[in-house]
Design a protein around this motif. Structure first.
Motif, PDB file in Angstrom:
ATOM      1  N   UNK A 434       0.813  -1.221   0.000  1.00 49.26           N
ATOM      2  CA  UNK A 434       0.000   0.000   0.000  1.00 49.26           C
ATOM      3  C   UNK A 434       0.849   1.276   0.000  1.00 49.26           C
ATOM      4  N   UNK A 435       2.033   1.217  -0.597  1.00 49.26           N
ATOM      5  CA  UNK A 435       2.835   2.432  -0.799  1.00 49.26           C
ATOM      6  C   UNK A 435       3.236   2.482  -2.283  1.00 49.26           C
ATOM      7  N   UNK A 436       2.262   2.600  -3.168  1.00 46.68           N
ATOM      8  CA  UNK A 436       2.577   2.555  -4.611  1.00 46.68           C
ATOM      9  C   UNK A 436       3.456   3.729  -5.029  1.00 46.68           C
ATOM     10  N   UNK A 437       4.407   3.512  -5.948  1.00 45.53           N
ATOM     11  CA  UNK A 437       5.285   4.600  -6.409  1.00 45.53           C
ATOM     12  C   UNK A 437       4.516   5.614  -7.255  1.00 45.53           C
ATOM     13  N   UNK A 438       5.132   6.780  -7.438  1.00 44.22           N
ATOM     14  CA  UNK A 438       4.468   7.870  -8.166  1.00 44.22           C
ATOM     15  C   UNK A 438       4.176   7.490  -9.606  1.00 44.22           C
ATOM     16  N   UNK A 439       5.103   6.811 -10.277  1.00 41.78           N
ATOM     17  CA  UNK A 439       4.867   6.487 -11.688  1.00 41.78           C
ATOM     18  C   UNK A 439       3.856   5.357 -11.852  1.00 41.78           C
ATOM     19  N   UNK A 440       3.425   4.765 -10.750  1.00 44.98           N
ATOM     20  CA  UNK A 440       2.342   3.770 -10.806  1.00 44.98           C
ATOM     21  C   UNK A 440       1.030   4.347 -10.275  1.00 44.98           C
ATOM     22  N   UNK A 441       0.978   5.665 -10.132  1.00 49.11           N
ATOM     23  CA  UNK A 441      -0.254   6.316  -9.679  1.00 49.11           C
ATOM     24  C   UNK A 441      -0.314   6.529  -8.188  1.00 49.11           C
ATOM     25  N   UNK A 442       0.762   6.286  -7.468  1.00 45.65           N
ATOM     26  CA  UNK A 442       0.759   6.475  -6.023  1.00 45.65           C
ATOM     27  C   UNK A 442       1.367   7.804  -5.616  1.00 45.65           C
TER      28      UNK A 442
END
Length: 806
Positions: A434-442
């Motif tokens: 539940x800590x998705x990266x920015x380039x994956x929409x997080x």
């Protein structure tokens, strides 16, 4: 102590035989007037019969009583105790202490005064009790009467009282409280020195709230005063205490718990007012007043931007320190024992004209408390994940700490230059947590870096500064100094040291600070590179010299006015901690089961250890990892945990406790090694924490009794028996293995074991043999056994001792 009957009769003005018969009717073991009575009973009899002594002496002095009456009328109905002149002469028998007070009389008068105080529930000035007032109907002294001068010199002044004896105690007290008539002569009422004790004596006060009677008393709780408050005779209270197994005299003090039980037994509630409580309340009020009068320290105009505090978290050997080395252009990791970080370090770097403070935490499982502290004192947490390993147990733990501390999270994917690096797999694991990266929409910033080649370092620093701008980190450099202890240790030449980070205010050399039970006057400060500094603004890491002891890591410190004030605050906190420790100690359970449990505990095998470490955080980690060693066969007891060198005192303590000294990253003081050899104390030092863990496990296993394992070495079948002078010998054929002389053996007949012993005689034909192998014949005799039969099997075996496991 005791008193004879004739002396007691003389005191109370009673006939000796009359008093003797009275005591016999009260079942006292007395035979004659020379017999003795204990002091408690004598005092009770004095108090009982003292008022009755006055009427006997009254008829013997009619002239004096008439004179008293006349003088009373002339003074408006108020009786006076002394006339302006003259000394009376007596023909009647009066108590010995009528003129010159004895110690017993003075004590009795004080007792009656205290009783009257409790009866009235209002404190009145101490006066002569009514018990002795009726003894003085001779108050008006005539000039024609004669009396020895010492009587005038030592007679205490009398309060105004009526000439007629009055039995109730309250009447003389009320008269004593009233002012004398205006016409009274000045010499009849001289200044009364006994009024002085009214200012020093604090009698117990009884109040009633509803149906509950409350006794207010200040310690020490004296038996005599407590009995008065309960409305009991002192000897009765002493009897009750003796029934409880407590032997106390009238002047001795009682324990507060015992006094509370006795008060509850008699229907009272005991309220003890400690003198320290009042002082503490006063101090608290003064502090509160200071806070109220203090101007508001939070002034937005004084706030300025401060450097961000960044914590480096992650699994062991994922390159945290190497990444920080690349940022600082240093080589810290090369100096670490075993190549792993075992301390928490604070550093400050400058990038694009702005400063960033970094905290490097250990990744080993034993240092979880260090990681938790690092996450709690920072603004931004950088989670380092190896591109070839991905998320590991300590990575998940560090992530949990950062989330609990509610700090901004950045992920640095390290080791991108290694073979097998997979950035997408790491991002997928981030998505699972539940800590998705920015380039994956997080929202989690993810930066791929390589600490070895130095790629991606500038991008990571830029992202850290960007996050700091978003957070708008500010602090007041002119406000009160506060900060956090990152690590503490004891240096050989400089004493206790502490690495701190300033959170607000500006710390200068010479300032006084307090951290729990420890205080410091800052003698010197050093930065992360060991260079001396004079001023430490907010978010600056500094090493401080001048502590009274090693403060706990993770604790906060505040500024004090001066060194004296800081020392006072530290002592108060130390006393508070000791008081909490005493009050938190549960009462000991005394029972047969507890006794047997204690006996069993003394028989249980225990490895006692004294832990010494270089810094507080390491000592905490070592203690934590040792407490995690569990075994049902042996227990581990940590005698003490301390910071600093292994000293001679540690050796003496280990010798007394029968323990082993375990040092982590510490050296030995001069003279410790020969002293340890003399006392038989074992000292083990380690540089890597997991080696310490393994060694302690081995030491625990060495204390256990070895496991015994039976190994079969050979077997022989009995083919014939041969008689000898002293018995029989079995003629055997070795069927398997070998048979050795003096080997352990058993004779098996079918499934039954007939005999167990050792091979006493082993012959090959007529010659003695030490060993016979399979397929050969031999003669065997087992000790003194002679009951061999054809077909029996002799099995040879040996017992092997195997090291026990935890």
């Amino acid at each position: 102590m005791s008193i004879r009957i004739h002396e007691l009769a003389k005191k109370i003005g009673m006939d000796n035989k009359e008093l003797l018969s009275l005591l016999k009717t009260r079942h006292f073991d007395v035979k004659s007037v020379s017999s003795t009575v204990d002091n408690i009973s004598a005092e009770a009899i004095e108090q009982e019969f003292a008022p009755k002594a006055a009427p006997a002496s009254a008829p013997t002095a009619p002239a004096q009583s008439a004179a008293t009456e006349t003088e009373t009328k002339s003074m408006g109905g108020t009786a006076v105790a002394t006339a302006p002149d003259s000394s009376p002469a007596f023909t009647t028998k009066v108590p010995l202490d009528a003129f010159v007070k004895t110690a017993e009389g003075v004590r009795r008068e004080k007792e009656e005064a205290r009783r009257s105080v409790v009866a009235k529930t209002t404190i009145v000035p101490p006066v002569r009790p009514a018990a002795s007032a009726p003894l003085r109907p001779i108050a008006p002294m005539r000039a024609t009467e004669t009396m020895s001068p010492p009587a005038i010199k030592f007679a205490p002044p009398q309060p105004p009282t009526r000439p007629a004896p009055v039995s109730p105690i309250s009447v003389p007290l009320s008269k004593a409280a009233s002012p004398p008539a205006p016409g009274a002569p000045s010499r009849s009422a001289p200044p009364a020195p006994p009024s002085a004790p009214a200012t020093t004596y604090t009698a117990p006060v009884v109040t009633q709230v509803g149906d509950v009677k409350i006794i207010h008393i200040k310690p020490p709780i004296i038996v005599r005063d407590f009995a008065t408050a309960l409305g009991l005779k002192p000897f009765k209270l002493i009897s009750e205490l003796m029934e409880m197994g407590i032997f106390a005299a009238m002047t001795q003090s009682l324990d507060e718990t015992v006094a509370a039980k006795v008060a509850e037994k008699h229907g009272f509630l005991l309220e003890i007012k400690h003198r320290a409580d009042a002082a503490a309340q006063q101090a608290a009020k003064e502090k509160e007043k200071e806070k109220q009068t203090k101007p508001d320290a939070v002034d937005p105009a004084n706030f300025v931007a401060r450097p961000p505090i960044v914590c480096i978290l992650g699994h062991v050997d994922h390159g945290k320190t190497s990444l920080l080395d690349a940022i600082r252009k240093a080589h810290v990791a090369a100096g670490e024992a075993g190549g792993i970080t075992q301390h928490i370090g604070a550093y400050q770097v400058e990038f694009n004209g702005r400063k960033i403070t970094f905290l490097d935490t250990p990744g080993h499982a034993a240092f979880n408390k260090m990681r938790a502290r690092g996450a709690n004192v920072t603004d931004i947490a950088v989670l380092v994940v190896a591109a070839d390993d991905g998320f590991m147990p300590q990575t998940d733990e560090a992530l949990q700490y950062a989330q609990n501390a509610k700090v901004t999270l950045l992920v640095a994917v390290n080791k991108m230059d290694t073979k097998g690096a997979n950035l997408d797999r790491v991002k997928a694991q981030m998505q699972e947590r539940n800590i998705p990266p920015e380039d994956w929409g997080g929202e989690t910033v993810t930066v791929p870096v390589s600490a070895v080649k130095g790629t991606g370092i500038n991008d990571l620093l830029e992202m850290i500064l960007l996050q700091a701008d978003v957070l708008e980190l500010k602090a007041d450099p002119k406000g009160e100094v506060t900060g956090v202890i990152i690590e503490s240790q004891v240096d050989v030449g400089r004493g206790p040291l502490a690495t701190v980070i300033i959170q607000s205010g500006t710390l200068k050399i010479g300032d006084a600070i307090v951290c729990g039970p420890h205080w410091a006057k800052v003698r010197a400060m050093y930065d992360d590179q060991g260079l001396p500094i004079k001023v430490a603004p907010p978010s600056t890491p500094a090493r401080i010299i001048g502590w009274s002891g090693t403060p706990d890591s993770g604790a906060t410190f505040t500024a004090a006015k001066n060194a004296r004030e800081a020392e006072k605050l530290a002592e108060e906190e130390e006393h508070r901690l000791k008081a909490n420790t005493v009050t938190d100690t549960p009462p000991k359970d005394i029972s047969v089961e507890t006794l047997f449990a204690n006996i069993a505990a003394t028989q249980e095998k225990v490895l006692k250890i004294i832990v010494k470490a270089d810094v507080f955080g390491s000592a905490e980690a070592v203690r934590s990892i040792l407490e995690g060693i569990k075994s049902t066969k042996i227990s581990l007891e940590i005698v003490s945990t301390d910071v600093g060198l292994v000293t001679k005192n540690d050796v003496l303590m280990a010798s007394a406790a029968g323990s082993i000294i375990v040092g982590f990253n510490v050296k030995l003081e001069n003279g410790v090694t020969p002293l340890a050899k003399h006392h038989g104390v074992r000292i083990e030092t380690f540089d890597i924490i997991y080696e310490l863990n393994d060694k302690v496990r081995e030491m625990m296993a060495d204390l256990l009794d070895p496991d015994l394992k039976e190994t079969k070495t050979g077997a022989a079948e009995v083919r014939a028996t041969f008689p000898l002078a002293k018995g029989f010998v079995a003629g055997c054929l070795v069927t398997e293995g070998k048979v050795n002389r003096n080997a352990s053996a058993r004779l098996r007949r079918g499934k039954e074991i007939v005999h167990e012993g050792r091979v006493g005689t082993l012959k090959r034909f007529k010659d003695d043999a030490s060993e016979v192998r399979a397929g050969l014949e031999c003669g065997i005799k087992l000790d003194d056994f002679n009951g061999y039969q054809v077909g029996d099997v002799i099995e040879c075996y040996e017992i092997q001792k195997i090291r026990a496991a935890l």
